[in-house]
Design an enzyme around this catalytic site. Structure first.
Site, PDB file in Angstrom:
ATOM      1  N   SER A 111       0.828  -1.217   0.000  1.00  0.00           N
ATOM      2  CA  SER A 111       0.000   0.000   0.000  1.00  0.00           C
ATOM      3  C   SER A 111       0.856   1.259   0.000  1.00  0.00           C
ATOM      4  O   SER A 111       1.944   1.289   0.578  1.00  0.00           O
ATOM      5  CB  SER A 111      -0.873  -0.019   1.261  1.00  0.00           C
ATOM      6  N   TYR A 134      -2.244   5.525  -4.358  1.00  0.00           N
ATOM      7  CA  TYR A 134      -3.342   6.479  -4.264  1.00  0.00           C
ATOM      8  C   TYR A 134      -2.942   7.682  -5.093  1.00  0.00           C
ATOM      9  O   TYR A 134      -1.748   7.993  -5.222  1.00  0.00           O
ATOM     10  CB  TYR A 134      -3.563   6.920  -2.818  1.00  0.00           C
ATOM     11  N   THR A 160      -5.943   2.652  -7.005  1.00  0.00           N
ATOM     12  CA  THR A 160      -7.207   2.514  -6.270  1.00  0.00           C
ATOM     13  C   THR A 160      -8.090   3.710  -6.601  1.00  0.00           C
ATOM     14  O   THR A 160      -7.682   4.860  -6.403  1.00  0.00           O
ATOM     15  CB  THR A 160      -6.931   2.435  -4.757  1.00  0.00           C
ATOM     16  N   LYS A 256      -8.253  -0.901  -9.107  1.00  0.00           N
ATOM     17  CA  LYS A 256      -8.958  -1.499  -7.949  1.00  0.00           C
ATOM     18  C   LYS A 256     -10.065  -0.571  -7.463  1.00  0.00           C
ATOM     19  O   LYS A 256      -9.825   0.629  -7.275  1.00  0.00           O
ATOM     20  CB  LYS A 256      -7.952  -1.721  -6.817  1.00  0.00           C
ATOM     21  N   HIS A 280     -13.401  -1.555  -1.170  1.00  0.00           N
ATOM     22  CA  HIS A 280     -12.446  -1.155  -0.135  1.00  0.00           C
ATOM     23  C   HIS A 280     -12.788  -1.830   1.203  1.00  0.00           C
ATOM     24  O   HIS A 280     -12.598  -1.255   2.276  1.00  0.00           O
ATOM     25  CB  HIS A 280     -12.447   0.372   0.019  1.00  0.00           C
TER      26      HIS A 280
HETATM   27  C1  LIG Z   1      -6.944  -1.707   7.648  1.00  0.00           C
HETATM   28  C2  LIG Z   1      -7.140  -1.638   6.173  1.00  0.00           C
HETATM   29  C3  LIG Z   1      -6.325  -0.804   5.420  1.00  0.00           C
HETATM   30  C4  LIG Z   1      -6.510  -0.721   4.038  1.00  0.00           C
HETATM   31  N1  LIG Z   1      -5.664   0.064   3.303  1.00  0.00           N
HETATM   32  C5  LIG Z   1      -5.797   0.095   1.960  1.00  0.00           C
HETATM   33  C6  LIG Z   1      -4.874   0.845   1.182  1.00  0.00           C
HETATM   34  O1  LIG Z   1      -3.944   1.441   1.701  1.00  0.00           O
HETATM   35  N2  LIG Z   1      -5.055   0.857  -0.168  1.00  0.00           N
HETATM   36  C7  LIG Z   1      -6.093   0.184  -0.779  1.00  0.00           C
HETATM   37  O2  LIG Z   1      -6.223   0.229  -1.993  1.00  0.00           O
HETATM   38  N3  LIG Z   1      -6.962  -0.542  -0.047  1.00  0.00           N
HETATM   39  C8  LIG Z   1      -6.828  -0.616   1.291  1.00  0.00           C
HETATM   40  N4  LIG Z   1      -7.683  -1.379   2.020  1.00  0.00           N
HETATM   41  C9  LIG Z   1      -8.710  -2.187   1.324  1.00  0.00           C
HETATM   42  C10 LIG Z   1      -8.144  -3.577   0.963  1.00  0.00           C
HETATM   43  O3  LIG Z   1      -7.177  -3.483  -0.050  1.00  0.00           O
HETATM   44  C11 LIG Z   1      -9.243  -4.513   0.478  1.00  0.00           C
HETATM   45  O4  LIG Z   1      -9.945  -3.907  -0.569  1.00  0.00           O
HETATM   46  C12 LIG Z   1     -10.199  -4.924   1.577  1.00  0.00           C
HETATM   47  O5  LIG Z   1      -9.506  -5.147   2.780  1.00  0.00           O
HETATM   48  C13 LIG Z   1     -10.958  -6.181   1.175  1.00  0.00           C
HETATM   49  O6  LIG Z   1     -11.934  -6.482   2.104  1.00  0.00           O
HETATM   50  P1  LIG Z   1     -11.739  -7.602   3.239  1.00  0.00           P
HETATM   51  O7  LIG Z   1     -10.735  -7.043   4.166  1.00  0.00           O
HETATM   52  O8  LIG Z   1     -13.082  -7.696   3.853  1.00  0.00           O
HETATM   53  O9  LIG Z   1     -11.278  -8.851   2.596  1.00  0.00           O
HETATM   54  C14 LIG Z   1      -7.530  -1.474   3.405  1.00  0.00           C
HETATM   55  C15 LIG Z   1      -8.334  -2.312   4.178  1.00  0.00           C
HETATM   56  C16 LIG Z   1      -8.151  -2.404   5.539  1.00  0.00           C
HETATM   57  C17 LIG Z   1      -9.027  -3.349   6.320  1.00  0.00           C
END
Ligand SMILES: Cc1cc2nc3c(=O)[nH]c(=O)nc-3n(C[C@H](O)[C@H](O)[C@H](O)COP(=O)(O)O)c2cc1C
Length: 388
Positions: A111, A134, A160, A256, A280
Site C-alpha cells: 500500500s 493512491y 485505487t 482497484k 475497499h
Molecule cells: C486496515 C485496512 C487498510 C486498508 N488500506 C488500503 C490501502 O492502503 N489501499 C487500498 O487500496 N486498499 C486498502 N484497504 C482495502 C483492501 O485493499 C481490500 O480492498 C479490503 O480489505 C478487502 O476487504 P476484506 O478485508 O473484507 O477482505 C484497506 C483495508 C483495511 C481493512
C-alpha cells in the site's frame, strides 16, 4: 511454528485473538468500515449465503490449486490486497505479510500508506510485488513513488479509484483514533490496557507511513504524516489522468475499486491489464453493492478480455471457490491475512494463508474438482433460495 497458533482453526479465531491483543481503537481501525457498516457486513454475508452444488465420484486424490495471477505463477488464485498502517497492529507487520506471501508463492501488493517502504519490501521479502498507488494532489511526489516502484522491480502498479475522499469511519471517531496518535484520556487508557501491544510501540517508536515521508515537507514531520495524507488525495482525478498513467507506466496496470460494468468495459478499452471488483472492504461508500453481488455482471461485461479479481469478505478458502465460480479469475486477501498479522506477526500471517490454503483444497475436493479451471458456475445453487 509455535503450537499455540495451531489452536486457531479459522480466520475468525485469528480475528478474536487480535481483538484480545490490541487496544480497542487499534483493532477497530483494522476491523471497521464506514458509517453503519452495511457494506462491510454484506460483503461477508454474500459469500456465506452462496451454496455449493458439489459433483461426486470424481477422482480428487490429486489437487492443483495453482493459477496464474496477472499472467505470472501463483500457488493459489490469490494475491495480498494492499492494506495501510499494518505496523500499528504489529511491529513490521507489512514485512510479516509480504514474507508469508513469498513463502506461499502468491503476489503481494504494498500500500501507499504502508509502514514499510517500497525498497524495504523488495529487500526483506523477495517475491512477486505489486505497488498500490493512491492519487496524490502532489503529482511530482506521485511520479516519484511510481518511479521507485519501477526501480525496485515491482511488476505491477495498482491504482485505487474508490477513494476520491475518505469514507466516514465512525469507530475511529468514537475511539478518538487518528494517525498520528492523538493522545486523549480515552485512548491513553485504552492503550495502557494492552501493555503487550503498548510496550513494543514505546520501545520501537511509533510506526511511520514510510512511502509518504517528505510528501508535505512544509507542514509534515515524520509524526504528523498520517493526518496530512487524507488531505493530499486528489478528488479531481479522472479518466484523462488515468489514461496518462496508462501511457506512462510500462508494466502491468491494475485498477482497484470497480463495481460498475460500464466502467469495467471502459477500463478494458483503455488498455488496463486487470480489474479488482472492490468496495475497499466496506470502508468507503457505505450501502454500496457487495463485491460478490457485483462480480457476475462485471465478469460478463469484461468477457475474459482481462483478468477480473475480487476482494471483500473473503474469510474462508471456500469463498475463493465461490468467487471463481461466480466469474473471478482470482481474489485479493485483505483482512484475513491482516487478522493473522495483527494477532501473531509473521507466524500469524503465515497461519492465515495456511488456513485458507487448506480450506481451498478441501472445498475443491468436496466439490469434486481437481484444478482451478474445473471450478464452474454450475457448482453454485442458482435457485431463488440459493440466491439469497
Ligand atoms: C486496515 C485496512 C487498510 C486498508 N488500506 C488500503 C490501502 O492502503 N489501499 C487500498 O487500496 N486498499 C486498502 N484497504 C482495502 C483492501 O485493499 C481490500 O480492498 C479490503 O480489505 C478487502 O476487504 P476484506 O478485508 O473484507 O477482505 C484497506 C483495508 C483495511 C481493512
Amino acid at each position: 511454528m509455535s503450537s499455540s497458533i495451531q489452536r486457531f482453526y479459522s480466520i475468525a479465531d485469528l480475528r478474536s485473538h487480535a481483538k484480545k491483543r490490541l487496544p480497542k481503537a487499534i483493532f477497530d481501525f483494522f476491523d471497521g468500515g464506514a458509517e453503519d457498516e452495511l457494506t462491510l457486513q454484506r460483503n461477508v454475508k454474500a459469500f456465506q449465503e452462496k451454496r455449493f452444488i458439489p459433483q461426486v465420484l470424481n477422482d480428487v486424490s490429486q489437487i492443483d490449486y495453482s493459477a496464474p495471477m496477472l499472467g505470472g505463477p501463483s500457488a493459489m488464485p490469490c494475491a495480498i490486497a494492499p492494506t495501510g498502517a499494518v505496523g500499528f497492529g504489529w511491529p513490521k507487520g507489512d514485512i510479516a505479510i509480504a514474507k508469508a506471501a513469498a513463502i506461499f508463492n502468491i503476489p503481494y501488493c504494498l500500500s501507499t500508506t504502508a509502514t514499510a517502504s517500497i525498497e524495504q519490501i523488495a529487500k526483506d521479502a523477495p517475491g512477486r510485488h505489486w505497488f498500490q498507488a493512491y492519487i496524490l494532489k502532489n503529482q511530482d511526489f506521485f511520479n516519484q513513488l511510481v518511479q521507485r516502484a519501477q526501480d525496485a522491480d515491482y511488476e505491477a502498479l495498482m491504482i485505487t479509484v474508490d477513494l476520491p475522499v475518505g469514507g466516514k469511519r465512525e469507530r475511529d471517531f468514537r475511539n478518538d483514533f487518528k494517525i498520528p496518535f492523538h493522545l486523549t484520556l480515552r485512548n491513553l487508557m485504552d492503550f495502557s490496557s494492552r501493555p503487550l501491544w503498548a510496550l513494543p510501540m514505546l520501545f520501537r517508536g511509533i510506526p511511520e507511513l514510510e512511502n509518504l515521508i517528505g510528501l508535505d515537507s512544509q507542514s509534515a514531520t515524520k509524526q504528523n504524516l498520517g493526518s496530512s495524507v487524507g488531505k493530499n488525495y486528489d478528488p479531481s482525478f479522472n479518466w484523462e489522468r488515468l489514461q496518462r498513467i496508462r501511457d506512462q507506466w510500462p508494466r502491468k496496470l491494475i485498477i482497484k475499486g470497480v463495481l460498475n460494468p460500464e466502467d469495467a468495459m471502459r477500463l478494458v478499452k483503455m488498455g488496463c491489464d486487470a480489474i479488482v471488483v472492490s468496495n475497499h472492504g466496506g470502508r468507503q461508500l457505505d450501502g454500496v453493492i457487495a463485491t460478490l453481488d457485483a462480480l457476475p455482471n462485471i465478469a460478463k461485461a469484461v468477457n475474459q478480455a482481462i483478468p477480473v479479481y475480487i476482494d471483500g469478505g473473503i474469510r474462508r478458502g471456500g469463498d475463493i471457490v465461490k468467487a471463481i465460480a461466480s466469474g473471478a479469475d482470482g481474489v485479493l486477501i485483505g483482512r484475513a491475512t491482516l487478522y493473522g498479522a495483527i494477532a501473531a506477526g509473521e507466524e500469524g500471517a503465515h497461519h492465515a494463508l495456511a488456513i485458507l490454503q487448506d480450506e481451498l483444497k478441501r472445498t475443491m475436493q468436496l466439490c469434486g474438482v481437481s484444478n482451478i479451471q474445473e471450478i464452474h458456475h454450475s457448482l453454485l445453487d442458482k435457485s431463488p433460495s440459493g440466491m439469497n
